[in-house]
Motif scaffolding. Structure first.
Motif, mmCIF file in Angstrom:
data_model
loop_
_atom_site.group_PDB
_atom_site.id
_atom_site.type_symbol
_atom_site.label_atom_id
_atom_site.label_comp_id
_atom_site.label_asym_id
_atom_site.label_seq_id
_atom_site.Cartn_x
_atom_site.Cartn_y
_atom_site.Cartn_z
ATOM 1 N N UNK A 74 0.820 -1.215 0.000
ATOM 2 C CA UNK A 74 0.000 0.000 0.000
ATOM 3 C C UNK A 74 0.850 1.258 0.000
ATOM 4 N N UNK A 75 0.315 2.291 -0.626
ATOM 5 C CA UNK A 75 0.838 3.651 -0.511
ATOM 6 C C UNK A 75 -0.135 4.386 0.399
ATOM 7 N N UNK A 76 0.359 4.896 1.521
ATOM 8 C CA UNK A 76 -0.517 5.461 2.541
ATOM 9 C C UNK A 76 -0.154 6.927 2.790
ATOM 10 N N UNK A 77 -1.141 7.813 2.635
ATOM 11 C CA UNK A 77 -0.976 9.214 3.028
ATOM 12 C C UNK A 77 -1.236 9.292 4.517
ATOM 13 N N UNK A 78 -0.205 9.534 5.283
ATOM 14 C CA UNK A 78 -0.314 9.544 6.738
ATOM 15 C C UNK A 78 -0.457 10.988 7.202
ATOM 16 N N UNK A 79 -1.707 11.411 7.409
ATOM 17 C CA UNK A 79 -2.006 12.783 7.820
ATOM 18 C C UNK A 79 -3.146 12.769 8.832
ATOM 19 N N UNK A 80 -3.311 13.893 9.534
ATOM 20 C CA UNK A 80 -4.443 14.048 10.442
ATOM 21 C C UNK A 80 -5.743 14.083 9.640
ATOM 22 N N UNK A 81 -6.863 14.040 10.346
ATOM 23 C CA UNK A 81 -8.177 14.005 9.700
ATOM 24 C C UNK A 81 -8.446 15.198 8.801
ATOM 25 N N UNK A 82 -8.082 16.389 9.243
ATOM 26 C CA UNK A 82 -8.381 17.616 8.508
ATOM 27 C C UNK A 82 -7.117 18.456 8.364
ATOM 28 N N UNK A 83 -6.864 19.004 7.164
ATOM 29 C CA UNK A 83 -5.751 19.957 7.055
ATOM 30 C C UNK A 83 -6.102 21.233 7.814
ATOM 31 N N UNK A 84 -5.091 21.973 8.235
ATOM 32 C CA UNK A 84 -5.303 23.218 8.971
ATOM 33 C C UNK A 84 -4.850 24.391 8.125
ATOM 34 N N UNK A 85 -5.529 25.523 8.287
ATOM 35 C CA UNK A 85 -5.111 26.723 7.561
ATOM 36 C C UNK A 85 -3.886 27.330 8.239
ATOM 37 N N UNK A 86 -3.164 28.127 7.481
ATOM 38 C CA UNK A 86 -2.021 28.847 8.046
ATOM 39 C C UNK A 86 -2.489 29.701 9.219
ATOM 40 N N UNK A 87 -3.630 30.364 9.069
ATOM 41 C CA UNK A 87 -4.168 31.196 10.143
ATOM 42 C C UNK A 87 -4.394 30.375 11.412
ATOM 43 N N UNK A 88 -5.002 29.188 11.278
ATOM 44 C CA UNK A 88 -5.240 28.332 12.440
ATOM 45 C C UNK A 88 -3.929 27.892 13.078
ATOM 46 N N UNK A 89 -2.952 27.548 12.246
ATOM 47 C CA UNK A 89 -1.674 27.068 12.770
ATOM 48 C C UNK A 89 -0.898 28.153 13.495
ATOM 49 N N UNK A 90 -0.995 29.385 13.016
ATOM 50 C CA UNK A 90 -0.293 30.478 13.690
ATOM 51 C C UNK A 90 -0.880 30.700 15.085
ATOM 52 N N UNK A 91 -2.185 30.541 15.211
ATOM 53 C CA UNK A 91 -2.826 30.720 16.510
ATOM 54 C C UNK A 91 -2.779 29.493 17.395
ATOM 55 N N UNK A 92 -2.430 28.340 16.811
ATOM 56 C CA UNK A 92 -2.433 27.070 17.538
ATOM 57 C C UNK A 92 -0.990 26.632 17.754
ATOM 58 N N UNK A 93 -0.464 26.932 18.932
ATOM 59 C CA UNK A 93 0.915 26.586 19.233
ATOM 60 C C UNK A 93 0.967 25.838 20.549
#
Length: 101
Positions: free
Chosen positions: A65-84
């Motif tokens: 298998x080729x598996x994309x290993x990522x969280x359920x939802x991508x996050x926006x840059x804005x969300x990531x800047x506020x989420x530390x």
């Protein structure tokens, strides 16, 4: 690979983050350098989840298998800047994105 007769799996990781690693704190700087729009999204994966996927691969559960290993939802840059690691900081997000369009 598929025709080699070998057991294999390919794990494709998103943006890796984890407890105290500092990657999330670098997002404002990276966003400014790359001129990323606040709505751009990043697929993420926590380092503990990577460990789980690697164990599954080594145990043969992902053979062939080729598996994309990522969280359920991508996050926006804005969300990531506020989420530390020190908690959401919307003021920091607002300041790093001033003048963005």
């Amino acid at each position: 690979m598929r025709e080699s007769g070998l057991n294999w799996s390919i794990l494709r990781f998103g943006f890796v983050y984890g407890d105290g690693d500092g990657h999330i704190g670098q997002i404002p700087h990276i966003a400014q350098i790359l001129k990323l729009h606040p709505a751009n999204r990043l697929s993420m994966i926590h380092h503990r989840d990577i460990a789980t996927f690697v164990k599954m691969g080594l145990n043969g559960k992902l053979d062939g298998r080729v598996v994309n290993t990522v969280d359920d939802e991508p996050m926006t840059i804005f969300e990531l800047i506020g989420w530390r690691s020190d908690g959401p900081d919307r003021n920091a997000a607002d300041q790093s994105l001033v003048g963005r369009s």
